[in-house]
Every structure is written in structure tokens, then in C-alpha cells.
Write an enzyme that holds these catalytic residues in place. Structure first.
Site, PDB file in Angstrom:
ATOM      1  CG  HIS A   1      34.619  34.469   5.036  1.00 46.29           C
ATOM      2  ND1 HIS A   1      33.891  34.862   6.333  1.00 46.29           N
ATOM      3  CD2 HIS A   1      34.933  35.634   4.671  1.00 46.29           C
ATOM      4  CE1 HIS A   1      34.040  36.082   6.529  1.00 46.29           C
ATOM      5  NE2 HIS A   1      34.869  36.384   5.461  1.00 46.29           N
TER       6      HIS A   1
ATOM      7  CG  ASP B   1      35.454  42.286   1.920  1.00 52.67           C
ATOM      8  OD1 ASP B   1      36.164  42.192   0.822  1.00 52.67           O
ATOM      9  OD2 ASP B   1      34.434  42.632   1.865  1.00 52.67           O
TER      10      ASP B   1
END
Ligand code: LHQ
Length: 264
Positions: A91, A146
Site C-alpha cells: 500500500h 491484492d
């Protein structure tokens, strides 16, 4: 800056970031993620760097998350907190790559799996060698995509193809990747590094500020109305119209010579 699991080399205006765990097909560890975050932070800030290449050492590009980092925990009956891991690594890394205001090329020299596909998709262009292979491997270990895989891949190859690859985890080769637009071009393995270097060197001589704006405009426009996109274009164009590179481009055209862009 010395790194353990990546290298960064500069040649003229091009920085090449190489994932460097060839024995493990450059699977991503926490150390490697931290080093990539540091390297990207630096190349973003370095105005002499006007194009970035991301590639892998050895026969792999990137096999995704290093699964051995979790193995011991699983074997002892624990379930690691994947959410925390993602927040700390991907992230931070993936937006840094996507939002780099200069061209970023993934030179996919070999297999890309899981988060390795996401890393390639986060780059602006993907140049594959004939040895490249791609697999959305997440599903094969019971996980969802992801590291931006649900956001990036449909933007590159469209929803239907992204869904198919993500549901099956099928491995596709470089020719199939070219056919569905996952890569921009495929280059013979012999001479791959040289061709990538020449391509990146050319991009590094172009108007970098305009390229950075172009990336951002195209990314944002997907979520905008036509009217709002026109407004964003006009606002960016007004700024680009003030750059030295714009003046140089117009002058070079008028004087029938090659432009010498400085990137700003
Ligand atoms: C590896 C790996 C690897 C460690 C090859 N790890 N060693 C986020 C958060 C939390 C959890 C999980 O995931 C994520 C995001 C993700 O990225 S999930 C997807 C993770 N990646 C995979 O599942 C891919 C696993 N690897 C493979 O399926 C194959 O290795 C591929 C298809 C990439 C390549 O196959 P081959 O060309 O046949 O090579 P190989 O399997 O023989 O691998 C060579 C070596 O690399 C081998 O080590 P060894 O010591 O036996 O020679 C592998 O164990 C190692 N390796 N991928 N992800």
C-alpha cells in the site's frame, strides 16, 4: 545508497531498479519492499532521473510475495495479519510507482506472479522478453488479488480478461500477454537489455513534466465526466504552456531541428 535485495543503477537520465533475489525469482520480502519504497522515493525526487526501468535479476521478474516469510507462522498454527503486512508494504509501494511523475517501464525479463504482476501493471509500459510469463497466482493459494491487482489489471487489459486471469491463475506466455495488451511489446531475449535501455534513454530525453502530467490526466480521467476531464486538461495545459520544454518544442519545429528538452 547500498541495498541488500535490490540494486539501483543510473545511466544518463535513466535509473534502473533491479529486484535482486534471483534464486527465489525475486519474490518480494519485507526488506525488498522497504528498499523499493526508498529507491522510488529517491528517483521521484531526483530531477536528473527522467525515466525509470524496473526489472529482475536472473530468470525471473518477480514471483510475488515471498511465501516463506509466512510459512513458519502457518506451520506453527498461526494466521499472520495479512492486512497489516499489505498496509506496510504494497500500500506504500504501489501508489509510489503509479504516481511517479516520469515514465516507468517494467522490463519483464521472466516470470511475474501475484504481486509481481501488480508491480508490472503499476508501471506505465511493460516490455516483455520472450521468456516472460504472467500468473495471477493469488487464487492458487486461496487469496484474492491484492497489491492493487483489482484496480490495476482491469485498467490495463479490461474487466473480462482481468477477471479470467484472476479466477483461474493460469500462466500466460509473452505472446498471449501481447495479444491481450498486458504488455506493450515483446523483444527477443538476446538483446533484451540493450533494447530496453535504448527505449528508456529515448523516453528520458522527452518533455518529462508533460509526460508526468499526461500519466496523471489519463489515470484521473477514468473517474471523471467529460466536462471535468476537459477542465483538468485545460488546467494542466495552461501549466505546460509555461514550461521551457514547450517553448523549445515550438522553436525546434519552427527551426526544423531536433528539440533539446530538459524535462521542465
Ligand atoms: C518462491 C516464490 C515465492 C518464495 C518462487 N515465494 N519462494 C500478499 C500478502 C500475503 C500473503 C500472500 O501474498 C500476497 C501477495 C502475493 O503475491 S500472493 C502470490 C505469491 N506468489 C505465488 O504464489 C507464486 C509462487 N510461485 C510459483 O507459482 C512458481 O514459482 C512460478 C510460477 C512463479 C515459477 O515457477 P518455476 O519457473 O517452475 O520456478 P520454481 O517454482 O522452481 O521457483 C524457483 C525457486 O523460487 C524455488 O526455490 P528453490 O529453493 O526450491 O529453488 C521456489 O520455491 C522459489 N519461489 N516463487 N512467491
Amino acid at each position: 545508497m547500498a541495498y541488500e535485495q535490490i540494486t539501483v543503477e543510473r545511466d544518463g537520465g535513466v535509473a534502473t531498479v533491479t529486484l535482486n533475489r534471483p534464486d527465489k525469482l525475486n519474490a518480494l520480502t519485507a526488506v525488498m519492499s522497504d528498499e523499493l519504497i526508498d529507491a522510488f522515493t529517491r528517483v521521484r525526487e531526483d530531477s536528473d532521473t527522467r525515466a525509470v526501468v524496473v526489472t529482475g535479476a536472473g530468470r525471473g521478474f518477480c514471483a510475488g510475495q515471498d511465501l516463506s516469510e509466512f510459512e513458519a507462522a502457518y506451520r506453527s498454527g498461526q494466521r499472520p495479519d495479512i492486512r497489516e503486512h499489505l498496509a506496510h508494504s504494497y500500500h506504500r509501494l504501489i501508489p509510489l510507482v503509479v504516481e511517479t511523475r516520469k515514465p516507468v517501464i517494467a522490463a519483464v525479463n521472466g516470470v511475474a506472479a501475484g504481486a509481481g504482476v501488480s508491480l508490472a501493471a503499476a508501471c506505465d509500459l511493460r516490455i516483455a522478453s520472450e521468456d516472460a510469463r504472467f500468473t495471477q497466482a493469488f487464487v492458487k493459494i486461496g487469496l484474492v488479488p491484492d497489491s492493487g491487482g483489482t484496480w490495476l489489471l482491469p485498467r490495463v487489459i479490461g474487466h473480462a480478461r482481468a477477471l479470467e486471469l484472476s479466477m483461474t491463475g493460469d500462466v500466460i506466455d509473452a505472446a498471449a500477454a501481447l495479444e491481450i495488451g498486458l504488455v506493450n511489446r515483446v523483444i527477443p531475449t538476446a538483446g533484451f537489455d540493450e533494447e530496453v535501455a535504448a527505449y528508456a534513454a529515448r523516453l528520458a530525453t522527452m518533455p518529462t513534466a508533460a509526460i508526468g502530467e499526461t500519466k496523471e490526466l489519463l489515470r484521473e480521467a477514468l473517474g471523471l465526466s467529460l466536462e471535468d476531464a476537459l477542465e483538468r486538461e485545460a488546467e494542466a495545459q495552461a501549466r505546460m504552456g509555461q514550461t521551457d520544454d514547450h517553448l523549445e518544442g515550438v522553436m525546434a519545429f519552427a527551426e526544423k531541428r531536433e528539440p533539446r528538452f530538459r524535462g521542465a
